[in-house]
Design an enzyme around this catalytic site. Structure first.
Site, mmCIF file in Angstrom:
data_model
loop_
_atom_site.group_PDB
_atom_site.id
_atom_site.type_symbol
_atom_site.label_atom_id
_atom_site.label_comp_id
_atom_site.label_asym_id
_atom_site.label_seq_id
_atom_site.Cartn_x
_atom_site.Cartn_y
_atom_site.Cartn_z
ATOM 1 N N SER A 100 0.795 -1.234 0.000
ATOM 2 C CA SER A 100 0.000 0.000 0.000
ATOM 3 C C SER A 100 0.823 1.278 0.000
ATOM 4 C CB SER A 100 -0.954 0.008 1.192
ATOM 5 O OG SER A 100 -2.039 -0.865 0.968
ATOM 6 N N LYS A 103 -0.016 3.560 -2.737
ATOM 7 C CA LYS A 103 -1.098 4.544 -2.634
ATOM 8 C C LYS A 103 -0.565 5.970 -2.598
ATOM 9 C CE LYS A 103 -4.678 1.720 -0.343
ATOM 10 N NZ LYS A 103 -4.092 0.379 -0.175
ATOM 11 N N SER A 158 -6.007 2.949 4.869
ATOM 12 C CA SER A 158 -5.439 2.269 3.708
ATOM 13 C C SER A 158 -6.522 1.521 2.943
ATOM 14 C CB SER A 158 -4.320 1.308 4.142
ATOM 15 O OG SER A 158 -3.455 1.015 3.061
#
Length: 391
Positions: A100, A103, A158
């Protein structure tokens, strides 16, 4: 309500800043700005090829502390966020799955195009592609959300569900993939290949400690990104009520036995079974801001990524000024601007419950000119619970 797109082309932005700067500059400086530009200054003396080599790269000087011995990550990097100078690194360009932390690139790509105040009613089709086991903020089809709420779902929880909805608003999943690839290239992040914008494990999806640090540094220079990634707690809407959400970056919140790191300004953590634990962190002490990226520690359990980042941040603050840089996070165009004294200053964090103002500073020789107040937003804090799932 339709989402309002906010184009932010570099040519328009550059022209606007130049106009404002000329208005605010004293008359002699404004006149000088129209004169023939001075020859560019030499870029800092370092060998960028050092970062292309495997293993640990550092150039200690007199009085420099030893690198921490407890870092087991497959790849890591420590850099000065303001100058972009890399203080030390280990396998900086090794391509690994980012989880993640990707991101951060998604946010850098999509934030400029979406109006944070707009509302959107989520459809079931927007949630149908969320991968099994994904971390979620708890978005429900049929409910209306502000775009800013969705971004908090990305940065704090997240939430892959929030990424899917925002990617749809950004023009669709595949268009967002292409935009992210282009953004990575524009930033000089050549190790990154995007397949799934939420960082979910996908064949061929990779990044590197170098690229993650590039994304982190770029995020600190974006007022919206910097505000979201520094938010420790918030409330997420659920119809007529809301529930608390907490940032999963434990160096920011001090959770699960991980002590909060003093001066931390956030960025992004991640985990999948394929990528292991990954983390981009930034912290400030005095006038110095460091950015550290850590990918897949091999020892110490699930929270080792935070302790290894802590060790590298501690080392970086002690080593600053006592080591020679081994490379730079700056793209070639940024290096050219830096050589001419035009690099933006790093953003400074503000405490919780404060008015948060980001400013852009541009240097002109020995002068520093304020060219614009970008954003002011008040944060909220709350007691929290965290949805389960991947990070």
């Amino acid at each position: 309500m339709a989402i309002r797109y906010l184009p932010r082309s570099s040519s328009v932005r550059t022209a606007a800043l130049a106009t404002v700067a000329l208005v605010l500059l004293p008359a002699p400086v404004a006149a000088a700005a129209t004169a023939e530009p001075a020859p560019p200054k030499p870029v800092p003396a370092y060998s960028s090829t050092l970062l292309d080599r495997p293993g640990t790269q550092a150039r200690p000087g007199a009085g420099a502390p030893a690198l921490p011995a407890d870092v087991s990550a497959l790849s890591w990097l420590v850099a000065d966020a303001r100058t972009g100078e890399v203080l030390a690194a280990h396998n900086a360009h090794r391509q690994l799955p980012p989880a993640s932390t990707l991101k951060s690139l998604f946010a850098l790509t999509a934030l400029p195009h979406l109006d944070a105040t707009a509302r959107h009613t989520v459809s079931q089709s927007e949630l149908s592609g969320v991968g099994d086991g994904s971390s979620l903020v708890g978005i429900e089809a049929g409910r209306s959300y502000r775009v800013s709420d969705l971004w908090r779902g990305v940065f704090l929880s997240s939430g892959n569900d929030a990424v899917h909805v925002l990617a749809k608003l950004n023009g669709g999943w595949q268009q967002t993939v292409q935009q992210m690839r282009a953004k990575a290239r524009a930033l000089g992040a050549r190790d990154t290949h995007v397949v799934s914008p939420d960082g979910y494990d996908a064949a061929g999806q990779v990044s590197s400690a170098y690229d993650l640090a590039v994304f982190g540094r770029a995020g600190l220079a974006d007022p919206e990104f910097a505000r979201y990634c520094a938010t420790a707690v918030a409330r997420f809407p659920n119809g007529n009520w809301s529930y608390p959400i907490k940032n999963t970056n434990r160096l920011l919140t001090g959770a699960d036995g991980v002590a909060r790191y003093p001066g931390l300004v956030g960025i992004k953590n991640g985990y999948t079974s394929h990528a292991g634990h990954t983390l981009i962190s930034a912290a400030q002490r005095g006038n110095r801001t460091l950015v550290v990226s850590v990918m897949n520690p091999q020892e110490g359990g699930g929270y080792a990524v935070y302790e290894e980042a802590r060790s590298l941040l501690d080392w970086g603050f002690k080593a600053a000024g006592r080591v020679q840089p081994v490379g730079s996070l700056l793209s070639q165009s940024e290096q050219s601007r830096t050589a001419q004294g035009l690099a933006p200053a790093a953003l400074s964090p503000e405490p919780d419950d404060s008015d948060w103002t980001a400013i852009l500073l541009v240097g002109a020789g020995s002068a520093v000119v304020l060219v614009g107040t970008v954003l002011m937003i008040r944060r909220r804090t709350a007691r929290v619970r965290r949805p389960s799932g991947r990070e």
